[in-house]
Design an enzyme around this catalytic site. Structure first.
Site, short mmCIF file in Angstrom:
data_model
loop_
_atom_site.label_atom_id
_atom_site.label_comp_id
_atom_site.label_asym_id
_atom_site.label_seq_id
_atom_site.Cartn_x
_atom_site.Cartn_y
_atom_site.Cartn_z
N LYS A 111 0.81 -1.22 0.00
CA LYS A 111 0.00 0.00 0.00
C LYS A 111 0.84 1.27 0.00
CE LYS A 111 -4.49 -1.25 1.89
NZ LYS A 111 -5.49 -0.89 2.90
N LYS A 194 -5.43 -10.61 -7.00
CA LYS A 194 -6.60 -10.69 -6.10
C LYS A 194 -7.74 -9.79 -6.60
CE LYS A 194 -6.33 -8.66 -2.16
NZ LYS A 194 -5.94 -8.11 -0.87
N LYS A 197 -10.92 -3.83 -4.62
CA LYS A 197 -11.62 -2.56 -4.83
C LYS A 197 -10.77 -1.60 -5.65
CE LYS A 197 -13.04 -2.80 -0.03
NZ LYS A 197 -13.08 -2.27 1.31
P1 TYM Z 1 -10.73 -5.33 3.95
O1 TYM Z 1 -11.71 -4.24 4.15
O2 TYM Z 1 -9.61 -5.12 2.98
O3 TYM Z 1 -11.48 -6.64 3.48
C1 TYM Z 1 -12.61 -7.13 4.18
C2 TYM Z 1 -12.62 -8.65 4.19
O4 TYM Z 1 -12.72 -9.15 2.84
C3 TYM Z 1 -11.68 -10.10 2.62
N1 TYM Z 1 -11.27 -10.03 1.21
C4 TYM Z 1 -11.23 -11.10 0.40
N2 TYM Z 1 -11.53 -12.40 0.60
C5 TYM Z 1 -11.40 -13.25 -0.47
N3 TYM Z 1 -10.99 -12.83 -1.70
C6 TYM Z 1 -10.66 -11.54 -1.94
N4 TYM Z 1 -10.28 -11.16 -3.17
C7 TYM Z 1 -10.78 -10.60 -0.87
N5 TYM Z 1 -10.56 -9.26 -0.76
C8 TYM Z 1 -10.86 -8.94 0.52
C9 TYM Z 1 -10.56 -9.68 3.56
O5 TYM Z 1 -9.68 -10.76 3.83
C10 TYM Z 1 -11.35 -9.25 4.78
O6 TYM Z 1 -11.70 -10.37 5.58
N6 TYM Z 1 -7.80 -5.05 7.92
C11 TYM Z 1 -9.10 -5.53 7.48
C12 TYM Z 1 -10.27 -4.96 8.25
C13 TYM Z 1 -10.16 -5.12 9.72
C14 TYM Z 1 -10.30 -6.33 10.45
C15 TYM Z 1 -10.12 -5.98 11.83
C16 TYM Z 1 -10.54 -7.66 10.10
C17 TYM Z 1 -9.90 -4.13 10.62
N7 TYM Z 1 -9.88 -4.64 11.90
C18 TYM Z 1 -10.18 -6.94 12.84
C19 TYM Z 1 -10.59 -8.62 11.11
C20 TYM Z 1 -10.42 -8.25 12.45
C21 TYM Z 1 -9.24 -5.15 6.01
O7 TYM Z 1 -8.65 -4.23 5.55
O8 TYM Z 1 -10.16 -5.84 5.34
#
Ligand code: TYM
Length: 331
Positions: A111, A194, A197
């Site tokens: 990032k 992957k 967004k």
């Molecule tokens: P974020 O917002 O990037 O993504 C949210 C969730 O979606 C999953 N994900 C995917 N799973 C499968 N295939 C994909 N292509 C894909 N893209 C995204 C991510 O693995 C995630 O589960 N840091 C985290 C948010 C967060 C969080 C937490 C999660 C903040 N605090 C505490 C768990 C526990 C994040 O940026 O997810």
């Protein structure tokens, strides 16, 4: 069992978020557990977010939770920033986590890009805030997609060091639930990247807001290859696009990749793609319809978030009080 997970309040969600996270959040409502699902707005601001858009992004993620079947009667849905203890615990954990651990985080490297001197400090300590999110509710299980594995490893390291340094077993070491066929959904344009967004091509992903025709069109245009599908999973190894499309079919239908190949092995994409489009439209179009209705009723979303915030604050306050005492802090 205490479950916590979250999704960042940045942009609209896609099929990867649904299969890696939202679907699991909803499915886990069948378990005997306490569930906290947050909208990570504090994580979102580690990169620039237009202030006039952030609240609507938070509401949009909340609407996605509801549309995907997360039920506020069974799960606490709340904005992270509504519970100030997240940032307080994050500071305390900043003093537990080691610089070397953060230096190894690949998401920061991705990032921040080449010019990491210009990245925010928040982006660097992002995984520490994530550890605080999880431990604030003393969560034992964290459902996420595969890309969050490294962050969850850091959370586990924080717990182990904290419990060791303060000679306590106050925090459980949380388990990461990333397994399953939807753990890593790839781009529809490139089976080695992957689904994300931030991909500039909208055809690379199925958005939760896409209607039936848009979804069917994107599946039709999805990159594939010229060969028939193999009859054994081993035959997918060198074919990332085929593997991804089979995986999507399997994850949405709740069956294994092999079960999909038992039906479609020997058939080409001309036969498989229409069947896949039917499955994706069948599962996703009702969600996008519900989402559109919910987005027209922000008052209903705000009521869910306000109630969730209250429940989350009540759960969080005693934990931070205990941790302050363990550190030997004032008051
Ligand atoms: P974020 O917002 O990037 O993504 C949210 C969730 O979606 C999953 N994900 C995917 N799973 C499968 N295939 C994909 N292509 C894909 N893209 C995204 C991510 O693995 C995630 O589960 N840091 C985290 C948010 C967060 C969080 C937490 C999660 C903040 N605090 C505490 C768990 C526990 C994040 O940026 O997810």
């Amino acid at each position: 069992m205490r479950i916590l997970s979250g999704i960042q309040a940045s942009g609209s969600l896609h099929l990867g978020n649904y299969l890696g996270a939202l679907k699991k959040f909803a499915d886990m409502q069948a378990l005997d557990a306490t569930r906290f699902y947050m909208i990570a707005d504090l994580h979102a601001i580690t990169v620039w977010q237009a202030p006039e858009k952030l609240l609507s992004q938070t509401r949009e993620i909340a609407a996605c939770y509801l549309a995907a079947g997360v039920d506020p009667e069974k799960s606490t849905i709340f904005p992270q920033s509504a519970v100030p203890q997240h940032t307080e615990l994050a500071w305390l954990f900043n003093c537990v986590a080691r610089l070397g651990w953060l230096d190894r985080m690949t998401q920061f490297k991705d990032k921040a890009g080449k010019d990491k001197e210009r990245a925010s400090i928040g982006l660097y300590t992002y995984p520490v805030l994530q550890a605080a999110d999880i431990l604030l509710y003393r969560a034992t299980h964290v459902p996420v997609g595969e890309d969050q594995r490294q962050h969850l490893e850091l959370t586990r390291d924080v717990v182990k060091k904290f419990n060791h340094d303060f000679k306590t077993d106050y925090f459980p070491v949380p388990e990461t639930l990333y397994q399953g066929p939807g753990a890593r959904i790839m781009s529809l344009r490139d089976g080695t990247a992957k689904m994300s967004k931030s991909d500039p091509s909208d055809n690379s992903r199925i958005n939760l807001t896409d209607d039936a025709d848009t979804i069917a069109g994107k599946i039709k245009k999805a990159k594939s290859d010229m060969d028939a599908l193999p009859s054994e999973e081993a035959g997918l190894v060198e074919r990332p696009e085929a593997k991804n499309l089979v995986g999507i079919y399997a994850a949405l239908s709740g069956i294994t990749n092999q079960a999909v190949l038992d039906e479609f092995g020997g058939k080409g994409f001309g036969a498989f793609k229409p069947a896949l489009a039917d499955v994706v439209v069948g599962k996703m179009a009702p969600i996008s319809e519900k989402l559109r209705t919910l987005l027209n009723d922000p008052a209903q979303i705000d009521a869910v978030l306000a109630r969730g915030a209250e429940t989350a604050r009540e759960a969080a306050a005693p934990v931070v009080k205990d941790v302050r005492k363990i550190f030997g802090l004032w008051g």
